[in-house]
Design an enzyme around this catalytic site. Structure first.
Site, PDB file in Angstrom:
ATOM      1  N   HIS A  17       0.869  -1.172   0.000  1.00 14.26           N
ATOM      2  CA  HIS A  17       0.000   0.000   0.000  1.00 14.26           C
ATOM      3  C   HIS A  17       0.911   1.228   0.000  1.00 14.26           C
ATOM      4  O   HIS A  17       2.144   1.088  -0.032  1.00 14.26           O
ATOM      5  CB  HIS A  17      -0.943  -0.028   1.210  1.00 14.26           C
ATOM      6  CG  HIS A  17      -0.244  -0.260   2.522  1.00 14.26           C
ATOM      7  ND1 HIS A  17       0.629   0.649   3.079  1.00 14.26           N
ATOM      8  CD2 HIS A  17      -0.253  -1.314   3.374  1.00 14.26           C
ATOM      9  CE1 HIS A  17       1.091   0.195   4.215  1.00 14.26           C
ATOM     10  NE2 HIS A  17       0.596  -1.024   4.422  1.00 14.26           N
TER      11      HIS A  17
ATOM     12  N   HIS B 163       4.109   1.313   2.260  1.00 11.51           N
ATOM     13  CA  HIS B 163       5.291   0.619   1.735  1.00 11.51           C
ATOM     14  C   HIS B 163       5.938   1.432   0.614  1.00 11.51           C
ATOM     15  O   HIS B 163       7.160   1.576   0.558  1.00 11.51           O
ATOM     16  CB  HIS B 163       4.904  -0.747   1.148  1.00 11.51           C
ATOM     17  CG  HIS B 163       4.313  -1.709   2.120  1.00 11.51           C
ATOM     18  ND1 HIS B 163       3.009  -2.137   2.030  1.00 11.51           N
ATOM     19  CD2 HIS B 163       4.846  -2.347   3.186  1.00 11.51           C
ATOM     20  CE1 HIS B 163       2.769  -3.004   3.004  1.00 11.51           C
ATOM     21  NE2 HIS B 163       3.866  -3.147   3.724  1.00 11.51           N
TER      22      HIS B 163
ATOM     23  N   GLN C  53       7.763 -14.705  13.322  1.00 12.32           N
ATOM     24  CA  GLN C  53       7.256 -13.578  14.096  1.00 12.32           C
ATOM     25  C   GLN C  53       5.752 -13.651  14.357  1.00 12.32           C
ATOM     26  O   GLN C  53       5.166 -12.721  14.890  1.00 12.32           O
ATOM     27  CB  GLN C  53       7.636 -12.242  13.439  1.00 12.32           C
ATOM     28  CG  GLN C  53       6.901 -11.927  12.159  1.00 12.32           C
ATOM     29  CD  GLN C  53       7.526 -10.739  11.444  1.00 12.32           C
ATOM     30  OE1 GLN C  53       8.684 -10.760  11.036  1.00 12.32           O
ATOM     31  NE2 GLN C  53       6.753  -9.668  11.292  1.00 12.32           N
TER      32      GLN C  53
ATOM     33  N   VAL D 150       1.823   6.623   6.810  1.00 14.99           N
ATOM     34  CA  VAL D 150       0.935   7.078   5.740  1.00 14.99           C
ATOM     35  C   VAL D 150      -0.483   6.651   6.106  1.00 14.99           C
ATOM     36  O   VAL D 150      -0.708   5.505   6.522  1.00 14.99           O
ATOM     37  CB  VAL D 150       1.352   6.481   4.383  1.00 14.99           C
ATOM     38  CG1 VAL D 150       0.383   6.896   3.285  1.00 14.99           C
ATOM     39  CG2 VAL D 150       2.774   6.917   4.032  1.00 14.99           C
TER      40      VAL D 150
ATOM     41  N   SER E 165      -1.667  -3.554   5.557  1.00 18.38           N
ATOM     42  CA  SER E 165      -2.082  -4.692   4.734  1.00 18.38           C
ATOM     43  C   SER E 165      -3.278  -5.386   5.362  1.00 18.38           C
ATOM     44  O   SER E 165      -4.128  -5.942   4.679  1.00 18.38           O
ATOM     45  CB  SER E 165      -0.931  -5.691   4.605  1.00 18.38           C
ATOM     46  OG  SER E 165       0.225  -5.043   4.141  1.00 18.38           O
TER      47      SER E 165
HETATM   48  P1  AMP Z   1       4.861  -4.813   6.772  1.00 19.82           P
HETATM   49  O1  AMP Z   1       4.776  -5.271   5.352  1.00 19.82           O
HETATM   50  O2  AMP Z   1       3.535  -4.528   7.387  1.00 19.82           O
HETATM   51  O3  AMP Z   1       5.758  -5.672   7.612  1.00 19.82           O
HETATM   52  O4  AMP Z   1       5.569  -3.396   6.732  1.00 19.82           O
HETATM   53  C1  AMP Z   1       6.791  -3.201   6.100  1.00 19.82           C
HETATM   54  C2  AMP Z   1       7.307  -1.826   6.397  1.00 19.82           C
HETATM   55  O5  AMP Z   1       6.339  -0.866   5.974  1.00 19.82           O
HETATM   56  C3  AMP Z   1       7.518  -1.583   7.902  1.00 19.82           C
HETATM   57  O6  AMP Z   1       8.692  -0.801   8.092  1.00 19.82           O
HETATM   58  C4  AMP Z   1       6.291  -0.820   8.296  1.00 19.82           C
HETATM   59  O7  AMP Z   1       6.497   0.021   9.418  1.00 19.82           O
HETATM   60  C5  AMP Z   1       6.041   0.008   7.048  1.00 19.82           C
HETATM   61  N1  AMP Z   1       4.655   0.445   7.018  1.00 19.82           N
HETATM   62  C6  AMP Z   1       3.543  -0.304   7.174  1.00 19.82           C
HETATM   63  N2  AMP Z   1       2.443   0.467   7.152  1.00 19.82           N
HETATM   64  C7  AMP Z   1       2.874   1.746   6.985  1.00 19.82           C
HETATM   65  C8  AMP Z   1       2.214   3.012   6.894  1.00 19.82           C
HETATM   66  N3  AMP Z   1       0.903   3.120   6.951  1.00 19.82           N
HETATM   67  N4  AMP Z   1       2.990   4.110   6.716  1.00 19.82           N
HETATM   68  C9  AMP Z   1       4.342   4.015   6.649  1.00 19.82           C
HETATM   69  N5  AMP Z   1       5.012   2.854   6.731  1.00 19.82           N
HETATM   70  C10 AMP Z   1       4.288   1.740   6.895  1.00 19.82           C
END
Ligand code: AMP
Length: 290
Positions: free
Chosen positions: A34, A37, A61, A176, A186
Site C-alpha cells: 500500500h 510501503h 514472528q 501514511v 495490509s
Molecule cells: P509490513 O509489510 O507490514 O511488515 O511493513 C513493512 C514496512 O512498511 C515496515 O517498516 C512498516 O512500518 C512500514 N509500514 C507499514 N504500514 C505503513 C504506513 N501506513 N505508513 C508508513 N510505513 C508503513
C-alpha cells in the site's frame, strides 16, 4: 526490476554491488503493498544507488494463534507496484530457503519488549530481529527504511543495529494514512465494512490524547484512560492496550517530561490493528525519529 528468489543469488548480487561501491537501500516488508510501503521505497530511491525491497512473511514472528495463514498476499500486484516505485531488486525468498531447519541460534531481547506489542505477542520481536539479521547479512544494506507505524519495531531494531554493530543506518519515515486518518495497513482488507468505518477511531482517539497534552495534561494514566474509553465506545473491537511510554526507551513515565509514544492495539474480528503518535512534552508531534 530484477526479481531474485534465492539467498545465494541475492548475496552474490549484493557482494558485487558492494565491491563496485554502490550504496544499497533496503525496504523489508511482508508484501501486499500500500502507499505506506511505497513511500519507503520512494524515499529509499532518493537516498541509495540500488533499492532492494524484500517480501517475506516471516513465520517466526507470528504466534501460534495469529494470522500467518490469513495474512493477505498478492505477488503479481506487488511486483507491478514495486516496479512503479522504482525498486531495482525485489527479493522474495522461500520459507525453506530462509529456515531450512529449526534455528540453532535464538535472539533474546532484554529491553523494550515487555510492553505494547512485545507483551501481547511473546516471541514476535525475537522473530523480527532474527529475520532482519538474516536480511542484513544477505542484502548488506547501507540504509534500511522503516515506517513509524511500527514504532516499537524501530526502537528494537535500533537496539539490534547498535548492539551488534551492523554497518547499517535505520531511517524511520512517517505513517501514511487513509483520507480519514486510519493508518494504512495490509491487514485493513480483513476488516468488515462496519469495522473499517470504526477503525478510524484508533487515530481519532490517539489525536484526542495528544490534544489533552497540548492543553496541559501531564498525567499518562488520565490520557490512557480517555483514549481507551473513546475506542471502547466507538468501535466493536477489543482493546489490547493503550499505553503512554517514553520513546524510544519504552519505559513507564509518571509525568510527560520527555518525548513519549501514545500507542494502541485493537482486536477486530479478523484483524488486529495498531497505531501510535509520538510527541514532545508540549504535545507537538514528532514527524521524524532517530
Ligand atoms: P509490513 O509489510 O507490514 O511488515 O511493513 C513493512 C514496512 O512498511 C515496515 O517498516 C512498516 O512500518 C512500514 N509500514 C507499514 N504500514 C505503513 C504506513 N501506513 N505508513 C508508513 N510505513 C508503513
Amino acid at each position: 526490476m530484477e526479481i531474485i528468489r534465492t539467498i545465494d543469488k541475492m548475496q552474490t548480487k549484493s557482494l558485487g554491488l558492494l565491491r563496485s561501491n554502490k550504496t544499497i537501500g533496503l525496504v523489508p516488508t511482508m508484501g501486499f503493498f500500500h502507499e505506506g510501503h511505497l513511500s519507503l521505497m520512494k524515499e529509499a530511491k532518493k537516498d541509495s544507488d540500488i533499492v532492494v525491497t524484500s517480501i517475506f512473511i516471516n513465520p517466526l514472528q507470528f504466534g501460534p494463534n495469529e494470522d500467518y495463514e490469513q495474512y493477505p498476499r498478492n505477488e503479481e500486484n506487488d511486483i507491478k507496484l514495486a516496479e512503479q516505485a522504482g525498486v531495482d531488486i525485489l527479493f522474495m525468498p522461500g520459507v525453506r530457503d530462509m529456515y531450512p531447519r529449526k534455528m540453532m541460534i535464538d535472539m533474546t531481547i532484554n529491553e523494550r519488549v515487555n510492553v505494547l506489542c512485545g507483551r501481547s505477542r511473546p516471541g514476535h520481536f525475537e522473530g523480527v530481529l532474527t529475520v532482519l539479521s538474516k536480511l542484513f547479512n544477505i542484502i548488506l544494506p547501507d540504509k534500511t527504511f522503516f515506517g513509524m507505524k511500527d514504532a516499537q519495531q524501530i526502537a528494537v531494531v535500533n537496539a539490534l543495529i547498535h548492539d551488534l554493530n551492523f554497518p547499517n543506518e535505520l531511517i524511520a519515515l512517517p505513517t501514511v494514512r487513509e483520507e480519514d486518518g486510519l493508518a494504512k495497513s495490509s491487514r485493513n482488507v480483513n476488516l468488515s465494512k462496519i469495522e473499517r468505518n470504526e477503525a478510524v477511531w484508533l487515530y481519532k482517539a490517539l489525536k484526542h490524547g495528544q490534544r489533552l497534552v497540548v492543553d496541559g495534561e501531564k498525567n499518562p494514566a488520565i490520557i490512557e484512560k480517555e483514549v481507551k474509553k473513546i475506542i471502547e465506545n466507538k468501535t466493536s473491537g477489543t482493546v489490547d492496550y493503550v499505553e503512554l511510554l517514553s520513546y524510544p526507551e519504552l519505559q513507564d513515565v509518571s509525568t510527560i517530561d520527555q518525548q513519549v509514544i501514545l500507542a494502541t492495539a485493537v482486536f477486530f474480528e479478523s484483524a488486529r490493528l495498531i497505531d501510535n503518535l509520538i510527541f514532545d512534552t508540549d504535545g507537538s508531534l514528532v514527524k521524524h525519529i532517530k
